[in-house]
Scaffold this motif. Structure first.
Motif, PDB file in Angstrom:
ATOM      1  N   GLN A  94       0.873  -1.165   0.000  1.00 17.74           N
ATOM      2  CA  GLN A  94       0.000   0.000   0.000  1.00 17.74           C
ATOM      3  C   GLN A  94       0.919   1.226   0.000  1.00 17.74           C
ATOM      4  O   GLN A  94       1.509   1.557   1.026  1.00 17.74           O
ATOM      5  CB  GLN A  94      -0.895  -0.010   1.259  1.00 17.74           C
ATOM      6  N   TYR A 122      -5.601  -6.377  12.351  1.00 16.90           N
ATOM      7  CA  TYR A 122      -4.674  -5.265  12.345  1.00 16.90           C
ATOM      8  C   TYR A 122      -3.348  -5.737  12.954  1.00 16.90           C
ATOM      9  O   TYR A 122      -3.328  -6.475  13.930  1.00 16.90           O
ATOM     10  CB  TYR A 122      -5.247  -4.067  13.122  1.00 16.90           C
ATOM     11  N   ASN A 189     -14.355  -1.505  18.686  1.00 14.46           N
ATOM     12  CA  ASN A 189     -13.943  -2.345  17.565  1.00 14.46           C
ATOM     13  C   ASN A 189     -12.437  -2.598  17.635  1.00 14.46           C
ATOM     14  O   ASN A 189     -11.657  -1.680  17.424  1.00 14.46           O
ATOM     15  CB  ASN A 189     -14.288  -1.625  16.254  1.00 14.46           C
TER      16      ASN A 189
HETATM   17  C1  UD1 Z   1      -8.909   1.448  13.525  1.00 15.53           C
HETATM   18  C2  UD1 Z   1     -10.385   1.230  13.273  1.00 15.53           C
HETATM   19  C3  UD1 Z   1     -11.151   1.461  14.564  1.00 15.53           C
HETATM   20  C4  UD1 Z   1     -10.619   0.529  15.616  1.00 15.53           C
HETATM   21  C5  UD1 Z   1      -9.115   0.676  15.791  1.00 15.53           C
HETATM   22  C6  UD1 Z   1      -8.581  -0.401  16.677  1.00 15.53           C
HETATM   23  C7  UD1 Z   1     -10.819   1.845  10.967  1.00 15.53           C
HETATM   24  C8  UD1 Z   1     -11.355   2.887  10.062  1.00 15.53           C
HETATM   25  N1  UD1 Z   1     -10.846   2.137  12.262  1.00 15.53           N
HETATM   26  O1  UD1 Z   1      -8.706   2.787  13.867  1.00 15.53           O
HETATM   27  O2  UD1 Z   1     -12.536   1.248  14.374  1.00 15.53           O
HETATM   28  O3  UD1 Z   1     -11.281   0.757  16.863  1.00 15.53           O
HETATM   29  O4  UD1 Z   1      -8.451   0.563  14.531  1.00 15.53           O
HETATM   30  O5  UD1 Z   1      -7.228  -0.171  16.959  1.00 15.53           O
HETATM   31  O6  UD1 Z   1     -10.435   0.784  10.502  1.00 15.53           O
HETATM   32  N2  UD1 Z   1      -3.326   0.556   8.313  1.00 15.53           N
HETATM   33  C9  UD1 Z   1      -2.850   0.304   7.056  1.00 15.53           C
HETATM   34  N3  UD1 Z   1      -3.099   1.188   6.066  1.00 15.53           N
HETATM   35  C10 UD1 Z   1      -3.801   2.329   6.266  1.00 15.53           C
HETATM   36  C11 UD1 Z   1      -4.296   2.585   7.571  1.00 15.53           C
HETATM   37  C12 UD1 Z   1      -4.039   1.677   8.564  1.00 15.53           C
HETATM   38  O7  UD1 Z   1      -2.208  -0.723   6.823  1.00 15.53           O
HETATM   39  O8  UD1 Z   1      -3.980   3.089   5.318  1.00 15.53           O
HETATM   40  C13 UD1 Z   1      -3.050  -0.407   9.388  1.00 15.53           C
HETATM   41  C14 UD1 Z   1      -2.154   0.153  10.458  1.00 15.53           C
HETATM   42  O9  UD1 Z   1      -0.783  -0.140  10.173  1.00 15.53           O
HETATM   43  C15 UD1 Z   1      -2.640  -0.582  11.705  1.00 15.53           C
HETATM   44  C16 UD1 Z   1      -4.095  -0.846  11.426  1.00 15.53           C
HETATM   45  O10 UD1 Z   1      -4.258  -0.737  10.027  1.00 15.53           O
HETATM   46  O11 UD1 Z   1      -1.981  -1.816  11.870  1.00 15.53           O
HETATM   47  C17 UD1 Z   1      -5.016   0.141  12.128  1.00 15.53           C
HETATM   48  O12 UD1 Z   1      -4.700   1.437  11.716  1.00 15.53           O
HETATM   49  P1  UD1 Z   1      -4.832   2.677  12.679  1.00 15.53           P
HETATM   50  O13 UD1 Z   1      -4.429   3.895  11.950  1.00 15.53           O
HETATM   51  O14 UD1 Z   1      -4.182   2.393  13.979  1.00 15.53           O
HETATM   52  O15 UD1 Z   1      -6.434   2.731  12.864  1.00 15.53           O
HETATM   53  P2  UD1 Z   1      -7.226   3.464  13.984  1.00 15.53           P
HETATM   54  O16 UD1 Z   1      -7.404   4.879  13.635  1.00 15.53           O
HETATM   55  O17 UD1 Z   1      -6.649   3.141  15.295  1.00 15.53           O
END
Ligand code: UD1
Ligand code: CA
Length: 479
Positions: A94, A122, A189
């Motif tokens: 990505q 995640y 979540n």
């Molecule tokens: C996300 C969730 C939220 C949840 C929380 C739990 C969404 C929109 N929200 O929010 O509901 O309560 O996690 O921790 O999903 N990542 C990518 N690419 C991206 C964005 C994120 O790979 O473009 C990965 C990050 O590396 C991470 C995970 O996804 O491992 C979560 O991303 P993060 O930015 O921490 O999401 P939150 O805002 O915490």
């Protein structure tokens, strides 16, 4: 491991079914709040990179394959992942982090043609056990989507679970998009979903970035699923689902994993004297009836055999300790092998490629490096044994030094079976002391010593009768 799994699968004659699933682990984010040059998912939990834990959990739960979505620090992340998992894990890139929904879109090419369930995790949720995934898969049944939820005292920052009057999950609202009444919801979540592959493809293509962050939210799939067949959910203990965003959460999760590992060892028959001060990495093994005293640290791929005693303050990194060995307090060892019934310490230092044969012993202030001690050989006090090949039943006296380095190269000292090295001897390598030979105390050995010979290289002692008082009188007169 994965070969074995697929072996078992084919033996059971399982074909593609609901239990066939692929896992996607999201690990592209930067992890700004870690304040680190290292990508967040490479920070260690119990000695393993954080992202290895959800991958391992997915594999344990039976994933056919795992796709890791990488972005920030992707070379480093994939290098660490490939070093651990030889097969079954692939990557999807990505380039820009436009949200969790966008991350899944980037994973789709890697899932092309796959028709079963896609489990999404995640990468910053290291404590999640495989059993949570098993429960999640069961909760999905034939619904398009299921998710894990958890109750939490302070849900700040998390997406909230929205339910209808009948208690059915109807959506997820991100914290920053919540109304005041939604902010009061204490069900969050954790970011773990099981989704039908066809529904996932269709749903992702319909996502829109109409939220506070202008990102594509994976969580929007939940409302779509609610309208198109329903959402399965399983509630789980928040303690297993904490997400790591900063170094304090990292420390807390590392500590929780440490406790979990020690509990597992104790229940399998290891005495863990002081769980608060003992640290055992996730890749170590400890056999039954072994004892770990307080302050013990086992790192890397350390293996401790049955009944071995690892005494107070020992620090072992990639060390194999055979059954019945006794490492007395403050043994520090790296990439070494300690044989059956062998003993070290207190205060021994085994540097890489040190090998103690069965019943061999090294004592206090003995440093070893790239040296093998044969069965029953001993160096009990104050020695440096570098680049040595020592046979069986050799006695190495206090203060012996293997002079292995000439300023340019390292050379080998060989001591054959039954040799006896008197205290305070120096062996200037390359040199060999033959079987059963005797090196007198204080000798500097510069040439090979034949088997059964005595080597002595110190000046003969003279005693001058009455000389001490004459000397003292002379020195006093001068002062
Ligand atoms: C996300 C969730 C939220 C949840 C929380 C739990 C969404 C929109 N929200 O929010 O509901 O309560 O996690 O921790 O999903 N990542 C990518 N690419 C991206 C964005 C994120 O790979 O473009 C990965 C990050 O590396 C991470 C995970 O996804 O491992 C979560 O991303 P993060 O930015 O921490 O999401 P939150 O805002 O915490
Ligand atoms: Ca997060």
């Amino acid at each position: 491991m994965s070969e074995q799994e697929s072996d078992q699968t084919s033996r059971r004659g399982k074909t593609m079914s609901e239990s066939d699933f692929e896992a996607v682990v999201l690990a592209a984010g930067q992890g700004t709040r870690m304040k680190s040059a290292l990508p967040k998912v490479l920070h260690a939990i119990a000695g393993r990179p954080m992202v290895a834990w959800p991958i391992e959990a997915a594999r344990q739960a039976g994933a056919k394959g795992v796709v890791v979505v990488v972005g920030h620090g992707r070379e480093a992340v994939m290098e660490a992942v490939d070093a651990r998992f030889e097969t079954g894990v692939r990557s999807a890139v990505q380039e820009e982090q436009n949200g969790t929904g966008h991350a899944l879109r980037c994973a789709l090419p890697a899932l092309e043609g796959f028709e079963g369930t896609v489990v999404i995790i995640y990468g910053d949720v290291p404590l999640m056990p495989a059993s949570a995934l098993t429960a999640l898969l069961a909760a999905r049944g034939s619904r398009p989507l299921a998710l894990v939820t958890a109750r939490i005292d302070d849900a700040t920052g998390y997406g909230r679970i929205l339910r209808d009057d009948e208690g059915r999950v109807v959506g997820i609202r991100e914290h920053r998009d919540c109304s005041d009444s939604e902010l009061a919801i204490d069900e969050m979540n954790p970011g773990i979903y099981a989704v039908d592959a066809a529904f996932l493809r269709a749903g992702l293509s319909r996502l829109e970035a109409d939220n506070d962050q202008g990102e594509l939210y994976l969580t929007d799939l939940v409302a779509m699923a609610a309208e198109e067949g329903g959402v399965g959910d399983v509630s789980w203990d928040i303690a297993d689902l904490v997400g790591i965003n900063d170094r304090w959460q990292l420390a807390m999760a590392d500590d929780a994993m440490r406790t979990r590992i020690l509990e597992g060892l104790a229940r399998s028959g290891v005495t863990v004297r002081d769980p608060r001060s003992t640290w055992v990495g996730g890749d170590c093994e400890v056999g039954p009836d072994a004892t770990l005293e307080s302050g013990v640290v086992l790192r890397g791929k350390t293996v401790v055999g049955e009944g071995a005693r690892i005494d107070v303050g020992c620090v072992l990194t990639d060390v194999t300790v055979a059954a019945g060995a006794w490492l007395k307090p403050y043994t520090v060892a790296t990439e070494s092998v300690i044989g059956e019934g062998a003993q070290t310490g207190p205060f021994s230092h085994l540097r890489p490629a040190s090998v103690l044969g069965p019943d061999a012993r090294v004592g206090n202030f003995v440093e070893m490096k790239k040296t093998t001690l044969g069965r029953g050989s001993k160096a009990n006090h104050l020695a440096y044994l570098g680049d040595g090949v020592v046979g069986e039943g050799v006695n190495i006296g206090a203060g012996t030094i293997f002079c292995n380095y000439d300023g340019f190269r390292k050379h080998v000292t060989t001591l054959e079976d039954g040799a006896f090295i008197g205290s305070d001897s120096q062996l200037i390598a390359p040199v060999t002391v033959g079987a059963g030979a005797y090196v007198a105390t204080g000798t500097t050995v510069t040439r090979d010593v034949p088997a059964d010979a005595l080597a002595v290289s110190r000046p003969r002692q003279k005693n001058k009768e009455g000389y001490a008082s004459r000397l003292k009188a002379r020195l006093k007169a001068r002062s």
